[in-house]
Design an enzyme around this catalytic site. Structure first.
Site, PDB file in Angstrom:
ATOM      1  N   HIS A 140      -1.460  -7.467  -5.586  1.00  0.00           N
ATOM      2  CA  HIS A 140      -2.389  -6.743  -4.714  1.00  0.00           C
ATOM      3  C   HIS A 140      -1.624  -5.966  -3.642  1.00  0.00           C
ATOM      4  O   HIS A 140      -1.907  -4.789  -3.390  1.00  0.00           O
ATOM      5  CB  HIS A 140      -3.360  -7.739  -4.077  1.00  0.00           C
ATOM      6  N   GLU A 141      -0.630  -6.621  -3.025  1.00  0.00           N
ATOM      7  CA  GLU A 141       0.148  -5.945  -1.981  1.00  0.00           C
ATOM      8  C   GLU A 141       1.006  -4.827  -2.567  1.00  0.00           C
ATOM      9  O   GLU A 141       1.156  -3.763  -1.941  1.00  0.00           O
ATOM     10  CB  GLU A 141       1.022  -6.964  -1.245  1.00  0.00           C
ATOM     11  N   HIS A 144      -1.171  -1.837  -2.823  1.00  0.00           N
ATOM     12  CA  HIS A 144      -1.352  -1.110  -1.565  1.00  0.00           C
ATOM     13  C   HIS A 144      -0.186  -0.150  -1.327  1.00  0.00           C
ATOM     14  O   HIS A 144      -0.374   0.950  -0.800  1.00  0.00           O
ATOM     15  CB  HIS A 144      -1.446  -2.096  -0.396  1.00  0.00           C
ATOM     16  N   GLU A 205      -9.396  -1.558  -0.731  1.00  0.00           N
ATOM     17  CA  GLU A 205      -9.350  -2.919  -1.244  1.00  0.00           C
ATOM     18  C   GLU A 205      -9.791  -2.971  -2.707  1.00  0.00           C
ATOM     19  O   GLU A 205      -9.187  -3.670  -3.524  1.00  0.00           O
ATOM     20  CB  GLU A 205     -10.231  -3.842  -0.396  1.00  0.00           C
ATOM     21  N   ASP A 209      -7.460  -4.110  -5.740  1.00  0.00           N
ATOM     22  CA  ASP A 209      -7.903  -5.156  -6.667  1.00  0.00           C
ATOM     23  C   ASP A 209      -7.792  -4.672  -8.112  1.00  0.00           C
ATOM     24  O   ASP A 209      -7.270  -5.383  -8.985  1.00  0.00           O
ATOM     25  CB  ASP A 209      -9.353  -5.555  -6.381  1.00  0.00           C
TER      26      ASP A 209
END
Length: 490
Positions: A140-141, A144, A205, A209
Site C-alpha cells: 500500500h505504501e 502511494h 486511498e 488499495d
C-alpha cells in the site's frame, strides 16, 4: 556487541539539524499553473519533479535519522528491505530505488514519503499474524509512492494558498511519525486549510488499495492479507477513544474494508506457507526492543511449553535473545548452537551467536565463523559488520578497517559501518581518517556545516597524506554542492 539501539556519538546533533533543515532546506515557495489540476494516476510535475522529490526525500530521511528512533539493526534492515524489494520489483512506475526502515515504536503505523522512503513501525510488524498481512501494508505504501500521491497533494494545495513547502514538508514529516503532533504543526503552518495533511484523499486511498492489492498478488503473497489486516485493526480499535497512528493517517471506513475484500477475492486464491524469517523478525523485535528480559524469557518459555508458536525455531530464537539481554550468555549459547546445527547459514542465528561469543570473549570462534560467512556472502551487512566488529574486539585493526572500507563501497549510507570505522581509526591514531569518518556520519543526518568542519579538521592532520588530502577537498566540494542544491529549491 554491535550497539544497534544507541550508536555512539552522532545523534547529539539531531535537534540542531532538524531546525536547520526545516528553516533553510525547504524554504522554497510552491508555485504552479492554477488552471491545471493533476488527475488520478498522473504525476504533478509543475511543483515537484522526480529529481526534486529525490532531493527532498533525502533531506527528509536525514531529518528522521537525526531525530533518532530508527532501528539500526542489520538483521532487521536486511529482512525488511528484502521483503520490500520483493514487492518493488513487481511494481509499475518505479522512478527510484526504495529504502525501507523500521521505527522503534509499538504504535501501528507505516508511512511513505518522497524518493521511495518507506518507514514501518515495529509494532505493526509484531501485530501482523502473517507475512502477507505485513506485505499488504508495505505494498500500500509503495503504491502511494509510485502513484506520487504526496507530490500531487502538495501541488493541489499550492494552488489554493501561497504556502512555502517548508511548513508543508515539516508538518507532513511529523504527521507520518507522530500524527497528534504533526497535525498540530500542520494546523499552525496552514491555518487557512485544516483539511490538508499526510492523510490522503479518499481517491488516493482507493487507488493505493487497488494498486497495492494487485501488487501483493503479483508478488506471490495472499491478496486477502490486505482486508484481513484492515479488519483486524478495525476490530481491535472499534471501541477505543484513541485509534492507532495508521488510522489517523490512513482513514479506514468499513466500506473500504469490504471493497478491499471484494477486490482481493477477484484474484486466484494464493496459499502462502508461514515464513520463518517473518517469525524470526517478530521474535527479534520483541526480545531486543520490547519489554524487559525477564518478561520476555517467561513469554517465550511459556509459548514453547504450550506449543503456541508458528515455528518452534523462532520461539527458541526469541528465548535465546532474551537470555542474552538478561546476560545469561551460556543459556543463549546452547540454544543458538542447536539452531545453527539445523540451519547453518541463517543470518538471524549467526548475528545473535556473534554477540554471545563476543560477550563470552570467545573471539577466535566468532572470527572463524564470521570469516566463513563473509566469504560466502561478501559485503552482506550482517556478515561484514559482525566480522569487522569481532576483528576490532580482537585488536586486528587493519583487517577490520579493510572489511568496513569494502562494505562502504557498496553501502555508503551505513551508520554502523561508519561508527565502527571511526572507532578503528581512533585506535589506530589515524586522526585524519577518523575525522573524515565522523564527517560522513554527520552528512547522513544532514549536518553539512558540521560535516565540513570535521573535514577541515581532518585536513590539518593530512599534510603528509596527499591522496587523502585531495579526497577530503573533493568531499568538501560535494557537501557544499549538496547544500547549494537545497538552496536552489528556493
Amino acid at each position: 556487541m554491535l550497539n544497534y539501539k544507541n550508536l555512539s556519538y552522532f545523534f547529539f546533533i539531531g535537534c540542531f539539524v532538524v531546525g536547520a533543515l526545516t528553516a533553510s532546506s525547504y524554504s522554497w515557495a510552491a508555485s504552479a499553473d492554477k488552471n491545471k489540476l493533476p488527475q488520478i494516476g498522473t504525476s504533478g510535475f509543475s511543483v515537484l519533479s522526480v529529481d526534486k522529490e529525490r532531493l527532498i526525500g533525502t533531506a527528509m530521511m536525514q531529518q528522521i535519522r537525526a531525530r533518532g528512533g530508527i532501528i539500526n539493526d542489520p538483521v532487521l534492515i536486511e529482512y525488511i528491505n528484502h521483503l520490500g524489494n520483493s514487492l518493488v520489483k513487481n511494481a509499475n512506475d518505479v522512478n527510484y530505488s526504495f529504502e525501507f526502515f523500521i521505527v522503534n515504536n509499538q504504535e501501528l503505523n507505516a508511512f511513505a514519503f518522497f524518493g521511495g522512503h518507506i518507514g514501518i513501525h515495529s509494532g505493526l510488524i509484531t501485530t501482523a499474524d502473517t507475512e502477507s498481512e505485513l506485505a499488504s501494508v508495505i505494498a500500500h505504501e509503495i503504491s502511494h509512492v509510485t502513484q506520487r500521491h504526496l507530490a500531487r497533494r502538495i501541488e493541489a494545495q499550492s494552488r489554493t494558498q501561497p504556502l512555502t513547502l517548508a511548513g508543508i514538508v515539516s508538518g507532513v514529516l511529523l504527521t507520518m511519525i507522530n500524527p497528534a503532533v504533526g497535525m498540530a504543526a500542520l494546523s499552525t503552518s496552514m491555518a487557512a486549510s485544516q483539511q490538508f495533511g499526510i492523510n490522503y484523499t479518499r481517491g488516493n486511498e482507493k487507488e493505493a488499495d487497488r494498486v497495492g492489492i494487485t501488487l501483493l498478488a503479483h508478488s506471490g503473497f495472499d491478496p486477502l492479507g490486505a482486508p484481513n489486516f484492515f479488519n483486524k485493526m478495525l476490530e481491535k480499535y472499534r471501541y477505543t477513544s484513541k485509534p492507532p497512528a495508521m488510522l489517523l493517517t490512513h482513514p479506514l471506513p468499513e466500506s473500504r474494508v469490504s471493497e478491499a475484500r471484494i477486490r482481493a477475492q477477484n484474484f486466484p486464491k494464493i496459499s502462502v506457507a508461514p515464513k520463518l524469517d517473518f517469525e524470526l523478525a517478530k521474535a527479534r523485535i520483541k526480545a531486543r526492543y520490547e519489554g524487559d528480559p525477564e518478561y520476555n524469557i517467561n513469554h517465550f518459555s511459556s509459548a514453547i511449553s504450550k506449543g503456541q508458536y508458528a515455528f518452534l525455531a523462532a520461539a527458541r530464537y526469541g528465548l535465546a535473545l532474551s537470555y542474552f539481554e538478561d546476560k545469561a550468555y551460556d543459556k543463549a549459547l546452547a540454544i543458538l548452537n542447536d539452531l545453527l546445527q539445523e540451519d547453518a547459514n541463517n543470518l538471524f542465528y549467526i548475528d545473535a551467536l556473534s554477540d554471545v561469543l563476543i560477550a563470552l570473549k570467545q573471539f577466535k570462534q566468532a572470527e572463524k565463523m564470521l570469516a566463513t560467512v563473509n566469504w560466502l556472502m561478501p559485503n552482506n551487512q550482517v556478515a561484514a559488520l559482525n566480522y569487522a566488529n569481532v576483528l576490532l574486539e580482537m585488536g586486528n585493526l587493519d583487517a577490520s578497517a579493510q572489511v568496513l572500507q569494502d562494505f562502504l563501497l557498496v553501502s555508503p549510507d551505513s551508520f554502523i559501518a561508519y561508527d565502527l570505522l571511526t572507532t578503528v581509526y581512533r585506535k589506530q591514531d589515524k586522526k585524519a581518517l577518523m575525522h573524515v569518518s565522523k564527517a560522513q556520519v554527520m552528512a547522513l543526518v544532514g549536518a553539512y556545516t558540521q560535516a565540513i568542519d570535521e573535514l577541515q579538521t581532518a585536513m590539518t592532520y593530512a599534510d603528509d597524506l596527499p591522496i587523502i588530502s585531495k579526497r577530503i577537498k573533493g568531499r568538501i566540494l560535494q557537501l557544499q554542492d549538496q547544500q547549494e542544491k537545497l538552496k536552489r529549491l528556493n
